[in-house]
Design an enzyme around this catalytic site. Structure first.
Site, mmCIF file in Angstrom:
data_model
loop_
_atom_site.group_PDB
_atom_site.id
_atom_site.type_symbol
_atom_site.label_atom_id
_atom_site.label_comp_id
_atom_site.label_asym_id
_atom_site.label_seq_id
_atom_site.Cartn_x
_atom_site.Cartn_y
_atom_site.Cartn_z
ATOM 1 N N HIS A 179 32.002 -5.992 -15.648
ATOM 2 C CA HIS A 179 33.133 -6.278 -14.654
ATOM 3 C C HIS A 179 32.479 -6.849 -13.413
ATOM 4 O O HIS A 179 31.122 -7.062 -12.625
ATOM 5 C CB HIS A 179 33.630 -3.782 -14.100
ATOM 6 N N HIS A 181 44.556 -10.655 -18.344
ATOM 7 C CA HIS A 181 45.259 -11.249 -17.129
ATOM 8 C C HIS A 181 46.016 -12.303 -18.357
ATOM 9 O O HIS A 181 46.878 -12.829 -16.899
ATOM 10 C CB HIS A 181 44.281 -11.763 -16.661
ATOM 11 N N ARG A 198 50.879 -2.714 -17.391
ATOM 12 C CA ARG A 198 50.723 -3.153 -15.662
ATOM 13 C C ARG A 198 51.005 -4.402 -17.143
ATOM 14 O O ARG A 198 51.619 -5.453 -16.516
ATOM 15 C CB ARG A 198 50.319 -3.122 -15.014
ATOM 16 N N ARG A 242 46.652 -0.154 -20.618
ATOM 17 C CA ARG A 242 46.874 1.020 -19.444
ATOM 18 C C ARG A 242 48.385 1.963 -19.395
ATOM 19 O O ARG A 242 49.467 1.562 -20.656
ATOM 20 C CB ARG A 242 47.413 0.467 -17.883
ATOM 21 N N GLU A 278 29.149 1.695 -21.583
ATOM 22 C CA GLU A 278 29.360 -0.351 -21.531
ATOM 23 C C GLU A 278 29.060 -0.026 -19.462
ATOM 24 O O GLU A 278 29.421 1.272 -18.851
ATOM 25 C CB GLU A 278 30.645 -0.288 -21.246
ATOM 26 N N HIS A 322 42.734 -3.825 -22.421
ATOM 27 C CA HIS A 322 43.347 -2.594 -21.774
ATOM 28 C C HIS A 322 44.565 -2.492 -22.402
ATOM 29 O O HIS A 322 45.549 -3.182 -21.506
ATOM 30 C CB HIS A 322 42.215 -2.711 -20.370
ATOM 31 N N ASN A 354 37.481 -10.647 -22.698
ATOM 32 C CA ASN A 354 38.851 -9.684 -21.293
ATOM 33 C C ASN A 354 40.281 -10.119 -21.771
ATOM 34 O O ASN A 354 40.317 -11.360 -20.728
ATOM 35 C CB ASN A 354 38.423 -8.982 -20.406
ATOM 36 N N THR A 393 40.011 -0.970 -13.323
ATOM 37 C CA THR A 393 38.837 0.030 -13.042
ATOM 38 C C THR A 393 38.202 0.467 -12.100
ATOM 39 O O THR A 393 37.571 -1.037 -11.746
ATOM 40 C CB THR A 393 38.555 0.220 -14.314
ATOM 41 N N GLU A 443 40.660 -1.018 -24.784
ATOM 42 C CA GLU A 443 39.925 -0.128 -23.491
ATOM 43 C C GLU A 443 40.999 0.293 -23.850
ATOM 44 O O GLU A 443 41.795 0.169 -22.873
ATOM 45 C CB GLU A 443 39.898 -1.173 -22.725
#
Ligand code: PXP
Length: 236
Positions: free
Chosen positions: A191, A10, A49, A45, A151, A43, A7, A101, A70
């Site tokens: 996660h 970040h 962000r 969003r 998931e 992801h 992922n 999340t 995502e």
């Protein structure tokens, strides 16, 4: 043993801190793939962000393994998914105020809407995974709405503090994986996984891919810092 979906959100979080072009999550995706990742997850969003629309369109062009988008199950995101055509869409709940999340989807509260979204995505040959708590009723609901994958949310396991609660959460994940497999769905998990807690999850039967972000990007910042400083010193 499970494979690894990285992922890259970040990387975009750091970029957005300055609002410029660096670091680019598309570059990070290439490095992740060269290092052996079997998938790239991002992801998009609602509040944009971190990952931006441009990132998703470029990732679709660049990613050679598979792109997992995502997304919240909204009309806006479904339209983007149908335009981009990622390999997989992972549907997650989204709240504006959350840092990341927090819980899995409550499928049973919105079965009809989710079934429609999943139908639209699957009609466009997009695999659909539902991010859910390791709970038998949610597994059954995921099957009813025709998801191809689930998931399993490993956040409760990752946050468990005592040995007993870690074992309890692990048992829930194992039971959930067994139930999803019996219903013919394929299984990912993620996660909060990190270098200490990932082994037990990777060993669960039928868990195919782990989606991991924060721990990998955090480690990269620290393990890469020495070289980055030496490279700068060489220029002074
Ligand atoms: N899977 C889902 C559905 C997520 O929302 C996230 C966080 O964006 C992850 C996996 C990765 O979690 P982490 O960044 O804690 O590894």
């Amino acid at each position: 043993m499970a494979s690894l979906g990285v992922n890259i959100d970040h990387i975009a979080t750091i970029r957005q801190a300055r609002g410029g072009k660096d670091p680019d999550p598309v570059h990070a995706a290439v490095i992740a793939e060269l290092a052996g990742a079997t998938g790239i997850t991002a992801h998009l969003r609602e509040d944009r962000r971190h990952i931006q629309d441009r990132d998703i369109y470029m990732l679709k062009q660049v990613v050679k393994t598979h792109l997992n988008l995502e997304m919240a199950p909204t009309n806006e995101m479904t339209a983007i998914a149908v335009d981009v055509l990622p390999f997989m869409a992972t549907l997650v709940p989204e709240k504006r105020e959350e840092r990341t999340t927090e819980g899995g989807l409550s499928i049973r509260e919105r079965e009809k809407d989710l079934a429609k979204t999943i139908e639209t995505l699957r009609n466009n040959n997009i695999l659909v995974s539902l991010f859910i708590d390791p709970n038998i009723n949610e597994i059954k609901a995921a099957h009813r709405v025709n998801a191809t994958h689930v998931e399993l949310h490993t956040g409760y396991y990752s946050n468990a503090a005592s040995e007993n609660s870690i074992m309890e959460e692990l048992a829930k994940l194992k039971d959930a994986a067994l139930a999803a497999n019996k219903l013919g769905m394929r299984i990912n998990a993620g996660h909060g996984l990190n270098y200490v807690n990932v082994g037990a999850i990777s060993a669960i039967n039928n868990v195919e891919e782990l989606n991991i972000g924060h721990a990998i990007i955090s480690r990269a910042v620290l393990t890469g810092l020495d070289t980055a400083i030496r490279d700068m010193l060489a220029l002074l």
